[in-house]
Design a protein around this motif. Sequence first.
Motif, PDB file in Angstrom:
ATOM      1  N   ILE A 189       0.837  -1.201   0.000  1.00 34.69           N
ATOM      2  CA  ILE A 189       0.000   0.000   0.000  1.00 34.69           C
ATOM      3  C   ILE A 189       0.874   1.253   0.000  1.00 34.69           C
ATOM      4  O   ILE A 189       0.642   2.192  -0.768  1.00 34.69           O
ATOM      5  CB  ILE A 189      -0.953   0.002   1.217  1.00 34.69           C
ATOM      6  CG1 ILE A 189      -2.001  -1.105   1.075  1.00 34.69           C
ATOM      7  CG2 ILE A 189      -1.638   1.362   1.364  1.00 34.69           C
ATOM      8  CD1 ILE A 189      -2.872  -1.293   2.308  1.00 34.69           C
ATOM      9  N   LEU A 190       1.896   1.257   0.837  1.00 32.61           N
ATOM     10  CA  LEU A 190       2.785   2.415   0.913  1.00 32.61           C
ATOM     11  C   LEU A 190       3.581   2.569  -0.383  1.00 32.61           C
ATOM     12  O   LEU A 190       3.810   3.691  -0.854  1.00 32.61           O
ATOM     13  CB  LEU A 190       3.722   2.272   2.112  1.00 32.61           C
ATOM     14  CG  LEU A 190       4.578   3.494   2.475  1.00 32.61           C
ATOM     15  CD1 LEU A 190       3.715   4.728   2.661  1.00 32.61           C
ATOM     16  CD2 LEU A 190       5.384   3.210   3.742  1.00 32.61           C
ATOM     17  N   GLU A 191       3.999   1.459  -0.970  1.00 30.17           N
ATOM     18  CA  GLU A 191       4.727   1.504  -2.243  1.00 30.17           C
ATOM     19  C   GLU A 191       3.866   2.140  -3.331  1.00 30.17           C
ATOM     20  O   GLU A 191       4.332   3.011  -4.089  1.00 30.17           O
ATOM     21  CB  GLU A 191       5.128   0.093  -2.662  1.00 30.17           C
ATOM     22  CG  GLU A 191       5.844   0.028  -4.010  1.00 30.17           C
ATOM     23  CD  GLU A 191       6.150  -1.406  -4.428  1.00 30.17           C
ATOM     24  OE1 GLU A 191       7.301  -1.656  -4.854  1.00 30.17           O
ATOM     25  OE2 GLU A 191       5.256  -2.266  -4.317  1.00 30.17           O
ATOM     26  N   VAL A 192       2.602   1.726  -3.418  1.00 32.32           N
ATOM     27  CA  VAL A 192       1.710   2.287  -4.425  1.00 32.32           C
ATOM     28  C   VAL A 192       1.466   3.766  -4.162  1.00 32.32           C
ATOM     29  O   VAL A 192       1.491   4.594  -5.083  1.00 32.32           O
ATOM     30  CB  VAL A 192       0.378   1.510  -4.468  1.00 32.32           C
ATOM     31  CG1 VAL A 192      -0.629   2.202  -5.394  1.00 32.32           C
ATOM     32  CG2 VAL A 192       0.610   0.074  -4.937  1.00 32.32           C
ATOM     33  N   TYR A 193       1.265   4.128  -2.904  1.00 30.29           N
ATOM     34  CA  TYR A 193       1.031   5.535  -2.565  1.00 30.29           C
ATOM     35  C   TYR A 193       2.216   6.399  -2.990  1.00 30.29           C
ATOM     36  O   TYR A 193       2.036   7.487  -3.563  1.00 30.29           O
ATOM     37  CB  TYR A 193       0.799   5.673  -1.066  1.00 30.29           C
ATOM     38  CG  TYR A 193       0.482   7.095  -0.641  1.00 30.29           C
ATOM     39  CD1 TYR A 193      -0.769   7.645  -0.881  1.00 30.29           C
ATOM     40  CD2 TYR A 193       1.427   7.885   0.005  1.00 30.29           C
ATOM     41  CE1 TYR A 193      -1.068   8.945  -0.514  1.00 30.29           C
ATOM     42  CE2 TYR A 193       1.146   9.181   0.387  1.00 30.29           C
ATOM     43  CZ  TYR A 193      -0.111   9.710   0.122  1.00 30.29           C
ATOM     44  OH  TYR A 193      -0.396  10.992   0.485  1.00 30.29           O
ATOM     45  N   LEU A 194       3.425   5.934  -2.725  1.00 31.48           N
ATOM     46  CA  LEU A 194       4.622   6.694  -3.076  1.00 31.48           C
ATOM     47  C   LEU A 194       4.787   6.833  -4.583  1.00 31.48           C
ATOM     48  O   LEU A 194       5.547   7.688  -5.047  1.00 31.48           O
ATOM     49  CB  LEU A 194       5.859   6.027  -2.477  1.00 31.48           C
ATOM     50  CG  LEU A 194       5.976   6.096  -0.948  1.00 31.48           C
ATOM     51  CD1 LEU A 194       7.092   5.181  -0.454  1.00 31.48           C
ATOM     52  CD2 LEU A 194       6.219   7.524  -0.483  1.00 31.48           C
ATOM     53  N   ASN A 195       4.088   6.011  -5.351  1.00 26.85           N
ATOM     54  CA  ASN A 195       4.200   6.055  -6.808  1.00 26.85           C
ATOM     55  C   ASN A 195       3.045   6.759  -7.501  1.00 26.85           C
ATOM     56  O   ASN A 195       3.203   7.194  -8.650  1.00 26.85           O
ATOM     57  CB  ASN A 195       4.329   4.633  -7.361  1.00 26.85           C
ATOM     58  CG  ASN A 195       5.752   4.110  -7.303  1.00 26.85           C
ATOM     59  OD1 ASN A 195       6.590   4.461  -8.132  1.00 26.85           O
ATOM     60  ND2 ASN A 195       6.045   3.281  -6.318  1.00 26.85           N
ATOM     61  N   VAL A 196       1.896   6.866  -6.857  1.00 26.66           N
ATOM     62  CA  VAL A 196       0.737   7.443  -7.550  1.00 26.66           C
ATOM     63  C   VAL A 196       0.262   8.756  -6.942  1.00 26.66           C
ATOM     64  O   VAL A 196      -0.553   9.451  -7.569  1.00 26.66           O
ATOM     65  CB  VAL A 196      -0.450   6.449  -7.592  1.00 26.66           C
ATOM     66  CG1 VAL A 196      -0.031   5.138  -8.219  1.00 26.66           C
ATOM     67  CG2 VAL A 196      -1.047   6.224  -6.203  1.00 26.66           C
ATOM     68  N   ALA A 197       0.741   9.123  -5.767  1.00 25.46           N
ATOM     69  CA  ALA A 197       0.299  10.373  -5.145  1.00 25.46           C
ATOM     70  C   ALA A 197       0.691  11.562  -6.017  1.00 25.46           C
ATOM     71  O   ALA A 197       1.798  11.624  -6.566  1.00 25.46           O
ATOM     72  CB  ALA A 197       0.923  10.512  -3.754  1.00 25.46           C
ATOM     73  N   GLU A 198      -0.217  12.505  -6.143  1.00 28.25           N
ATOM     74  CA  GLU A 198       0.057  13.709  -6.934  1.00 28.25           C
ATOM     75  C   GLU A 198       1.022  14.595  -6.158  1.00 28.25           C
ATOM     76  O   GLU A 198       0.743  15.004  -5.025  1.00 28.25           O
ATOM     77  CB  GLU A 198      -1.247  14.452  -7.230  1.00 28.25           C
ATOM     78  CG  GLU A 198      -1.092  15.587  -8.214  1.00 28.25           C
ATOM     79  CD  GLU A 198      -2.423  16.237  -8.570  1.00 28.25           C
ATOM     80  OE1 GLU A 198      -2.501  16.876  -9.645  1.00 28.25           O
ATOM     81  OE2 GLU A 198      -3.382  16.097  -7.784  1.00 28.25           O
ATOM     82  N   THR A 199       2.166  14.912  -6.769  1.00 33.55           N
ATOM     83  CA  THR A 199       3.210  15.676  -6.086  1.00 33.55           C
ATOM     84  C   THR A 199       3.494  17.016  -6.744  1.00 33.55           C
ATOM     85  O   THR A 199       4.376  17.766  -6.291  1.00 33.55           O
ATOM     86  CB  THR A 199       4.510  14.853  -6.016  1.00 33.55           C
ATOM     87  OG1 THR A 199       4.827  14.359  -7.331  1.00 33.55           O
ATOM     88  CG2 THR A 199       4.363  13.672  -5.067  1.00 33.55           C
ATOM     89  N   GLY A 200       2.782  17.332  -7.805  1.00 34.50           N
ATOM     90  CA  GLY A 200       2.964  18.594  -8.502  1.00 34.50           C
ATOM     91  C   GLY A 200       2.129  18.611  -9.761  1.00 34.50           C
ATOM     92  O   GLY A 200       1.419  17.642 -10.071  1.00 34.50           O
ATOM     93  N   PRO A 201       2.182  19.706 -10.546  1.00 34.40           N
ATOM     94  CA  PRO A 201       1.424  19.761 -11.794  1.00 34.40           C
ATOM     95  C   PRO A 201       1.813  18.624 -12.741  1.00 34.40           C
ATOM     96  O   PRO A 201       2.967  18.505 -13.159  1.00 34.40           O
ATOM     97  CB  PRO A 201       1.823  21.127 -12.379  1.00 34.40           C
ATOM     98  CG  PRO A 201       2.260  21.930 -11.204  1.00 34.40           C
ATOM     99  CD  PRO A 201       2.909  20.957 -10.267  1.00 34.40           C
ATOM    100  N   LEU A 202       0.850  17.753 -13.034  1.00 35.51           N
ATOM    101  CA  LEU A 202       1.055  16.601 -13.917  1.00 35.51           C
ATOM    102  C   LEU A 202       2.182  15.688 -13.433  1.00 35.51           C
ATOM    103  O   LEU A 202       2.749  14.929 -14.217  1.00 35.51           O
ATOM    104  CB  LEU A 202       1.336  17.070 -15.351  1.00 35.51           C
ATOM    105  CG  LEU A 202       0.196  17.824 -16.044  1.00 35.51           C
ATOM    106  CD1 LEU A 202       0.667  18.421 -17.367  1.00 35.51           C
ATOM    107  CD2 LEU A 202      -1.004  16.920 -16.271  1.00 35.51           C
ATOM    108  N   THR A 203       2.477  15.753 -12.165  1.00 38.34           N
ATOM    109  CA  THR A 203       3.581  14.979 -11.579  1.00 38.34           C
ATOM    110  C   THR A 203       3.021  14.026 -10.540  1.00 38.34           C
ATOM    111  O   THR A 203       2.283  14.443  -9.642  1.00 38.34           O
ATOM    112  CB  THR A 203       4.619  15.907 -10.924  1.00 38.34           C
ATOM    113  OG1 THR A 203       5.035  16.887 -11.886  1.00 38.34           O
ATOM    114  CG2 THR A 203       5.830  15.118 -10.449  1.00 38.34           C
ATOM    115  N   PHE A 204       3.401  12.750 -10.647  1.00 38.69           N
ATOM    116  CA  PHE A 204       2.853  11.725  -9.761  1.00 38.69           C
ATOM    117  C   PHE A 204       3.981  10.831  -9.245  1.00 38.69           C
ATOM    118  O   PHE A 204       4.780  10.319 -10.019  1.00 38.69           O
ATOM    119  CB  PHE A 204       1.807  10.885 -10.491  1.00 38.69           C
ATOM    120  CG  PHE A 204       0.600  11.680 -10.915  1.00 38.69           C
ATOM    121  CD1 PHE A 204      -0.510  11.767 -10.088  1.00 38.69           C
ATOM    122  CD2 PHE A 204       0.585  12.367 -12.121  1.00 38.69           C
ATOM    123  CE1 PHE A 204      -1.616  12.515 -10.461  1.00 38.69           C
ATOM    124  CE2 PHE A 204      -0.508  13.112 -12.511  1.00 38.69           C
ATOM    125  CZ  PHE A 204      -1.624  13.192 -11.672  1.00 38.69           C
ATOM    126  N   GLY A 205       4.005  10.670  -7.929  1.00 44.49           N
ATOM    127  CA  GLY A 205       4.995   9.810  -7.311  1.00 44.49           C
ATOM    128  C   GLY A 205       6.239  10.567  -6.881  1.00 44.49           C
ATOM    129  O   GLY A 205       6.584  11.610  -7.442  1.00 44.49           O
TER     130      GLY A 205
END
Length: 266
Positions: A184-200
């Motif tokens: 779950i944490l691995e997926v979150y670290l890869n799919v969370a929105e971290t900026g404009p059009l930026t994920f993970g």
Amino acid sequence: MSNPRPVNRLRTAAPQPASSRSGRSPRVDSLIRQRPWLLRVGQLLIKLLLLALLISFGWVVLLKYLPVSITPLMISRKMEAKAEGHDSKLYKDWTPYEEISKEAALAVVASEDQAFPRHWGFDFDEIQDAIKENKTRKRPRGASTISQQVAKNVFLWNGRSYLRKGLEVYFTFLIELIWGKERILEVYLNVAETGPLTFGVEAASRRYYGHAAKYLTRTEAARIAAVLPNPRLFSIKKPSAYTQKRTRQISRQMRYLGGRRYLENL
């Protein structure tokens, strides 16, 4: 010579009413006789529900092992950028948990869900606190756990409704049961929105810091976590005074939790 024993006919079973044989009340039976299509519709709905449960279960099992390469939120952000005439390139780079700095994992837990190692998808204490606070707050705060955020980001559309919330509960239960905390944490670290059009965190680290997520420092990881509540408003590259303050707060929480040891037994 003894006479045969008379049969007690009063003890023979009485005929059962039609309702007990069908399992339905006479009123329901009458309605079905008048509208036989209702029975067919009901049977079809049950089959569709069972099929949906089977597909969703298989989907969750499959994503336990495969990278989550796209999510509904990614698609939504890309479509929005295209509609506005902007560059719609998505910045994302799936990275295994082992190749991400544990400072990043600790930072998002310290910022978003400190009870993550202990709960089963829902932090009921946090939910109760949020309900009490929201009675006096102008802008309500959420109480979603990392597990809930993963469930809605990976499996559900963007928006608010009772149906979506119910499905969020369902998928949260499934991923807690099937995936386990580390996945779950691995997926979150890869799919969370971290900026404009930026994920993970990998994409954020390379785009804003110029190096892989494996080499994130505590301060860098804390700044990524600091923008998660609204990565379209807060910036990693150009942090506001609020983002810098929140970064320091998250760094302190990371120390209070005991550092990387806090996540050793996921």
